[in-house]
Design a protein around this motif. Structure first.
Motif, PDB file in Angstrom:
ATOM      1  N   MET A  46     -16.770   1.789  10.594  1.00 40.69           N
ATOM      2  CA  MET A  46     -16.819   2.847  10.664  1.00 40.69           C
ATOM      3  C   MET A  46     -16.351   3.683  10.068  1.00 40.69           C
ATOM      4  O   MET A  46     -16.151   3.082   8.657  1.00 40.69           O
ATOM      5  CB  MET A  46     -15.475   3.500  12.314  1.00 40.69           C
ATOM      6  CG  MET A  46     -16.568   2.913  13.441  1.00 40.69           C
ATOM      7  SD  MET A  46     -17.745   3.542  13.772  1.00 40.69           S
ATOM      8  CE  MET A  46     -17.794   4.700  14.287  1.00 40.69           C
ATOM      9  N   GLY A  47     -15.742   4.912   9.760  1.00 40.36           N
ATOM     10  CA  GLY A  47     -14.936   5.395   8.221  1.00 40.36           C
ATOM     11  C   GLY A  47     -16.256   6.374   7.688  1.00 40.36           C
ATOM     12  O   GLY A  47     -17.307   6.813   8.719  1.00 40.36           O
ATOM     13  N   GLY A  48     -15.585   7.299   7.351  1.00 39.54           N
ATOM     14  CA  GLY A  48     -16.314   8.560   6.470  1.00 39.54           C
ATOM     15  C   GLY A  48     -15.256   9.545   5.997  1.00 39.54           C
ATOM     16  O   GLY A  48     -14.368   9.147   6.250  1.00 39.54           O
ATOM     17  N   ARG A  49     -16.070  10.966   6.431  1.00 38.78           N
ATOM     18  CA  ARG A  49     -15.053  11.808   5.934  1.00 38.78           C
ATOM     19  C   ARG A  49     -14.431  12.256   7.268  1.00 38.78           C
ATOM     20  O   ARG A  49     -15.196  12.638   8.478  1.00 38.78           O
ATOM     21  CB  ARG A  49     -16.176  12.999   5.266  1.00 38.78           C
ATOM     22  CG  ARG A  49     -16.299  12.299   4.282  1.00 38.78           C
ATOM     23  CD  ARG A  49     -17.192  14.323   3.600  1.00 38.78           C
ATOM     24  NE  ARG A  49     -16.175  15.347   3.348  1.00 38.78           N
ATOM     25  CZ  ARG A  49     -16.614  16.583   3.453  1.00 38.78           C
ATOM     26  NH1 ARG A  49     -18.045  16.952   3.289  1.00 38.78           N
ATOM     27  NH2 ARG A  49     -15.470  18.005   3.860  1.00 38.78           N
ATOM     28  N   ALA A  50     -13.586  13.163   7.541  1.00 37.21           N
ATOM     29  CA  ALA A  50     -13.048  13.527   8.479  1.00 37.21           C
ATOM     30  C   ALA A  50     -12.144  14.739   7.685  1.00 37.21           C
ATOM     31  O   ALA A  50     -11.916  14.940   6.713  1.00 37.21           O
ATOM     32  CB  ALA A  50     -11.481  12.531   8.916  1.00 37.21           C
ATOM     33  N   LEU A  51     -11.727  15.690   9.161  1.00 34.56           N
ATOM     34  CA  LEU A  51     -11.262  16.811   8.473  1.00 34.56           C
ATOM     35  C   LEU A  51     -10.324  16.892   9.852  1.00 34.56           C
ATOM     36  O   LEU A  51      -9.904  16.462  10.937  1.00 34.56           O
ATOM     37  CB  LEU A  51     -12.130  18.376   9.453  1.00 34.56           C
ATOM     38  CG  LEU A  51     -13.076  18.744   7.754  1.00 34.56           C
ATOM     39  CD1 LEU A  51     -13.342  19.959   8.495  1.00 34.56           C
ATOM     40  CD2 LEU A  51     -12.361  19.351   6.665  1.00 34.56           C
ATOM     41  N   VAL A  52      -8.651  16.996   9.007  1.00 36.46           N
ATOM     42  CA  VAL A  52      -7.645  16.818   9.957  1.00 36.46           C
ATOM     43  C   VAL A  52      -6.452  18.161   9.345  1.00 36.46           C
ATOM     44  O   VAL A  52      -6.510  18.790   8.499  1.00 36.46           O
ATOM     45  CB  VAL A  52      -6.562  15.494   9.606  1.00 36.46           C
ATOM     46  CG1 VAL A  52      -7.334  14.541   9.976  1.00 36.46           C
ATOM     47  CG2 VAL A  52      -6.386  15.490   8.074  1.00 36.46           C
ATOM     48  N   GLN A  53      -5.201  18.302   9.925  1.00 33.13           N
ATOM     49  CA  GLN A  53      -4.962  19.845  10.135  1.00 33.13           C
ATOM     50  C   GLN A  53      -3.793  19.773   9.491  1.00 33.13           C
ATOM     51  O   GLN A  53      -3.473  20.830   8.522  1.00 33.13           O
ATOM     52  CB  GLN A  53      -4.118  20.415  11.650  1.00 33.13           C
ATOM     53  CG  GLN A  53      -3.648  21.236  11.615  1.00 33.13           C
ATOM     54  CD  GLN A  53      -3.628  21.787  12.890  1.00 33.13           C
ATOM     55  OE1 GLN A  53      -3.761  21.605  14.126  1.00 33.13           O
ATOM     56  NE2 GLN A  53      -2.839  23.535  13.748  1.00 33.13           N
ATOM     57  N   ASP A  71     -18.461  22.629   2.745  1.00 28.86           N
ATOM     58  CA  ASP A  71     -19.436  21.593   3.599  1.00 28.86           C
ATOM     59  C   ASP A  71     -19.282  20.666   4.330  1.00 28.86           C
ATOM     60  O   ASP A  71     -18.245  20.327   4.104  1.00 28.86           O
ATOM     61  CB  ASP A  71     -19.782  20.711   2.139  1.00 28.86           C
ATOM     62  CG  ASP A  71     -20.070  19.715   1.954  1.00 28.86           C
ATOM     63  OD1 ASP A  71     -20.878  18.939   2.732  1.00 28.86           O
ATOM     64  OD2 ASP A  71     -20.077  18.028   1.286  1.00 28.86           O
ATOM     65  N   LEU A  72     -19.968  20.582   5.597  1.00 29.71           N
ATOM     66  CA  LEU A  72     -19.300  19.911   6.384  1.00 29.71           C
ATOM     67  C   LEU A  72     -20.173  18.977   7.098  1.00 29.71           C
ATOM     68  O   LEU A  72     -20.141  17.613   7.620  1.00 29.71           O
ATOM     69  CB  LEU A  72     -19.729  21.390   7.629  1.00 29.71           C
ATOM     70  CG  LEU A  72     -18.593  22.522   7.990  1.00 29.71           C
ATOM     71  CD1 LEU A  72     -19.112  23.259   8.720  1.00 29.71           C
ATOM     72  CD2 LEU A  72     -17.186  21.549   7.617  1.00 29.71           C
ATOM     73  N   ALA A  73     -21.236  18.497   5.929  1.00 30.80           N
ATOM     74  CA  ALA A  73     -21.772  17.389   5.436  1.00 30.80           C
ATOM     75  C   ALA A  73     -21.397  15.859   5.521  1.00 30.80           C
ATOM     76  O   ALA A  73     -20.027  15.882   5.116  1.00 30.80           O
ATOM     77  CB  ALA A  73     -23.045  16.904   5.158  1.00 30.80           C
ATOM     78  N   GLY A  74     -21.936  15.140   6.968  1.00 36.32           N
ATOM     79  CA  GLY A  74     -20.672  13.844   5.921  1.00 36.32           C
ATOM     80  C   GLY A  74     -19.460  13.340   7.189  1.00 36.32           C
ATOM     81  O   GLY A  74     -18.740  12.576   7.202  1.00 36.32           O
ATOM     82  N   ILE A  75     -18.740  14.614   8.234  1.00 33.64           N
ATOM     83  CA  ILE A  75     -17.873  14.608   8.913  1.00 33.64           C
ATOM     84  C   ILE A  75     -17.819  14.000  10.338  1.00 33.64           C
ATOM     85  O   ILE A  75     -18.649  14.625  10.474  1.00 33.64           O
ATOM     86  CB  ILE A  75     -17.301  16.521   8.229  1.00 33.64           C
ATOM     87  CG1 ILE A  75     -16.686  16.261   7.453  1.00 33.64           C
ATOM     88  CG2 ILE A  75     -15.887  15.918   9.693  1.00 33.64           C
ATOM     89  CD1 ILE A  75     -16.467  18.253   7.176  1.00 33.64           C
ATOM     90  N   GLY A  76     -17.570  12.769   9.791  1.00 34.66           N
ATOM     91  CA  GLY A  76     -17.438  11.993  11.160  1.00 34.66           C
ATOM     92  C   GLY A  76     -16.295  11.888  12.174  1.00 34.66           C
ATOM     93  O   GLY A  76     -16.852  12.266  13.283  1.00 34.66           O
ATOM     94  N   PHE A  77     -15.194  12.834  11.955  1.00 34.52           N
ATOM     95  CA  PHE A  77     -14.298  12.791  12.612  1.00 34.52           C
ATOM     96  C   PHE A  77     -13.431  14.565  11.642  1.00 34.52           C
ATOM     97  O   PHE A  77     -13.600  14.358  11.084  1.00 34.52           O
ATOM     98  CB  PHE A  77     -13.301  11.393  12.938  1.00 34.52           C
ATOM     99  CG  PHE A  77     -11.697  12.099  13.196  1.00 34.52           C
ATOM    100  CD1 PHE A  77     -11.384  10.074  13.913  1.00 34.52           C
ATOM    101  CD2 PHE A  77     -10.970  13.178  13.617  1.00 34.52           C
ATOM    102  CE1 PHE A  77     -10.283  10.227  14.658  1.00 34.52           C
ATOM    103  CE2 PHE A  77      -9.919  12.445  14.053  1.00 34.52           C
ATOM    104  CZ  PHE A  77      -9.588  11.722  14.576  1.00 34.52           C
ATOM    105  N   TYR A  78     -13.949  15.324  13.427  1.00 35.62           N
ATOM    106  CA  TYR A  78     -12.770  16.227  13.038  1.00 35.62           C
ATOM    107  C   TYR A  78     -11.595  16.225  14.280  1.00 35.62           C
ATOM    108  O   TYR A  78     -11.920  16.042  15.315  1.00 35.62           O
ATOM    109  CB  TYR A  78     -13.800  17.226  13.571  1.00 35.62           C
ATOM    110  CG  TYR A  78     -13.789  18.651  13.391  1.00 35.62           C
ATOM    111  CD1 TYR A  78     -12.459  19.175  13.135  1.00 35.62           C
ATOM    112  CD2 TYR A  78     -13.999  19.447  14.054  1.00 35.62           C
ATOM    113  CE1 TYR A  78     -12.463  20.612  12.933  1.00 35.62           C
ATOM    114  CE2 TYR A  78     -14.128  20.845  14.378  1.00 35.62           C
ATOM    115  CZ  TYR A  78     -12.842  21.498  13.843  1.00 35.62           C
ATOM    116  OH  TYR A  78     -12.411  22.353  13.533  1.00 35.62           O
ATOM    117  N   GLN A  79     -10.491  16.879  13.435  1.00 34.43           N
ATOM    118  CA  GLN A  79      -9.335  16.646  14.950  1.00 34.43           C
ATOM    119  C   GLN A  79      -8.954  18.144  14.307  1.00 34.43           C
ATOM    120  O   GLN A  79      -9.102  18.935  13.610  1.00 34.43           O
ATOM    121  CB  GLN A  79      -8.124  15.987  13.951  1.00 34.43           C
ATOM    122  CG  GLN A  79      -6.987  16.815  15.075  1.00 34.43           C
ATOM    123  CD  GLN A  79      -6.116  18.085  14.047  1.00 34.43           C
ATOM    124  OE1 GLN A  79      -5.109  17.338  13.069  1.00 34.43           O
ATOM    125  NE2 GLN A  79      -5.373  18.504  14.630  1.00 34.43           N
TER     126      GLN A  79
END
Lengths: 305, 305
Positions: A1-8, A33-41
């Protein structure tokens, strides 16, 4: 897995594992750009009333989302925004230390008259009065989950006796079912409410249960306001005491009679969000990102995607 | 052994062992006939200012006295009245649960803003602010005796780190000597003073030690007021916080600047005398009378007769 993540939090961005590119998003205007985000905290905001729901509304604009990670225990508010195929994980346990600590603060405040001393201090009054204690008290914890266990661990060195109650009995753990609660209340000195609010727990503590308590017993609510019937508490007129971090209604409006009710001490829903939460939440997100990158099972899954 | 005894509490009269005839005396007018009294439990009066010293002054009128039993830890006030040949026993340990409990109450009050909520409640104000926590804090206990141990036991489940300091180092117990204190203060979040007041501990916590503490650190005093230099605390102007059950001067007079000092929370010397004390004191007197009747060695002997 892996990829883009958004974290706080910056710690999680910095510690992102090999194969994860993490960007910061603490709420407010969304990244373009929200494409590719696989994990969103989902950003944690202690004062939800002050912010827009933009951090929720951007979810449908994340076509590659696989994991939505909360750091709160509650997740009902997120379900309407949750696309099919996305795994939802919550923050169960991250508030335990903070909430359990505040529960002990409320109990000690009530037993050792801490609010009285604060008011006396303002008036420069030095006037000791006889004190109750927490030692030797029998404390019934209604809601024996992870926070209930954390409260118990902090209570026992005070030379107390703890009685465990949960929705269903678990005899191997010494946990009574809530159906046995009425039989336990006459022997209780302190009752702590920390069970989730559901249709079956709404109004759990009302007039008939207050009536089963000894004079001067203490009811502590660190769960949700509606677990306790406010009118039934007011009708006690100080016969039973209460220490409440949550109320019904909440926030309690100025002029409400609960503010001035005898034997009632109120704090404004500050149990879960103290400084203890932050290092635990950041460490959990670090670990969760590492599990995600390694393709390992995630923790705290509340809905499989 | 055995013979006549004077005791304060009905439980001890009722439980007097075979061979002991116990009478009640709770202070005030003395019994007429003091002959034959071999064991005298000096009445415990939480408010010493309100009573005469008659309970001390009758001691020389007890020709057969063998044991003078206190239920306080301090015994200096009794020494001038103590005849030769009388064994003095104190109440060491009987206040531990009560004092340790209050120490935790003071720490939680300061970390979780409990005094603020009491003042807000009076004004019907519901206004959460970010909270410190007790979790993750490093607590230095200065005075690692029986109360210090009781405080430690209550602190550890809060996910704290405890550092032990006593007058002399005890390396096998992990106890630092007070000579090492200055090196420990820069790493402390909370400092608890619970050491006895002696000429070497008077003013133990003064300007130079405050200067070693981090901004926002907390000093808790449950020992004696004069352990802490009041002027040095006032000079902090809130940089270091304090929670004090004992003060210098004590009682703190109306108008004293400490009442309104920022970051200072004050309780009126209520640590040791809560309801937790009484069952422990009565149980101890029962056991001590049994030892006396059986001719066994007494506990808590501070001066052999």
């Amino acid at each position: 897995m892996g990829g883009r993540a958004l974290v706080q939090w910056e710690q999680n961005r910095r510690n992102a594992p090999e194969g994860v590119e993490a960007d910061l998003y603490a709420g407010g205007s969304a990244p373009r750009d929200l494409a590719g985000i696989g994990f969103y905290q989902l950003p944690y905001m202690p004062s939800m009333a002050a912010v827009s729901d933009e951090h929720l509304e951007i979810i449908p604009r994340m076509p590659d989302l696989r994991v939505l990670q909360l750091v709160s225990a509650g997740y009902e508010h997120v379900l309407p925004y949750l696309p099919d195929g996305v795994t939802l994980c919550n923050g169960r346990g991250l508030h335990d230390a903070s909430t359990a600590e505040h529960a002990l603060g409320l109990i000690l405040a009530a037993q050792r008259d801490l609010p009285r001393w604060a008011l006396d201090q303002r008036e420069h009054r030095w006037a000791a009065v006889p004190q109750r204690s927490l030692a030797d008290q029998r404390v019934v914890i209604v809601g024996y989950g992870s926070i209930g266990r954390a409260i118990e661990a902090r209570l026992l060195p005070f030379e107390t006796e703890v009685v465990r109650v949960a929705s269903r009995p678990r005899p191997d753990e010494g946990v009574h079912g809530v159906a046995e609660l009425d039989g336990l209340l006459p022997g209780a000195d302190v009752v702590v409410l920390v069970t989730p609010l559901t249709e079956s727990t709404r109004g759990l503590f009302g007039a008939s249960r207050f009536a089963l308590l000894r004079d001067d017993a203490l009811v502590v609510n660190v769960g949700r306001g509606a677990l306790l019937d406010t009118d039934a508490l007011l009708a006690q007129k100080g016969r039973v005491r209460a220490a409440l971090d949550v109320t019904d209604p909440e926030p309690l409006p100025p002029g409400h009679p609960l503010w001035d009710a005898p034997g009632v001490y109120i704090t404004p829903h500050v149990g879960g969000g103290s400084a203890a939460f932050h290092p635990r939440a950041r460490a959990f997100v670090d670990a969760q990102l590492a599990r995600w990158a390694a393709g390992e099972p995630l923790a705290n899954v509340v809905r499989e995607g």
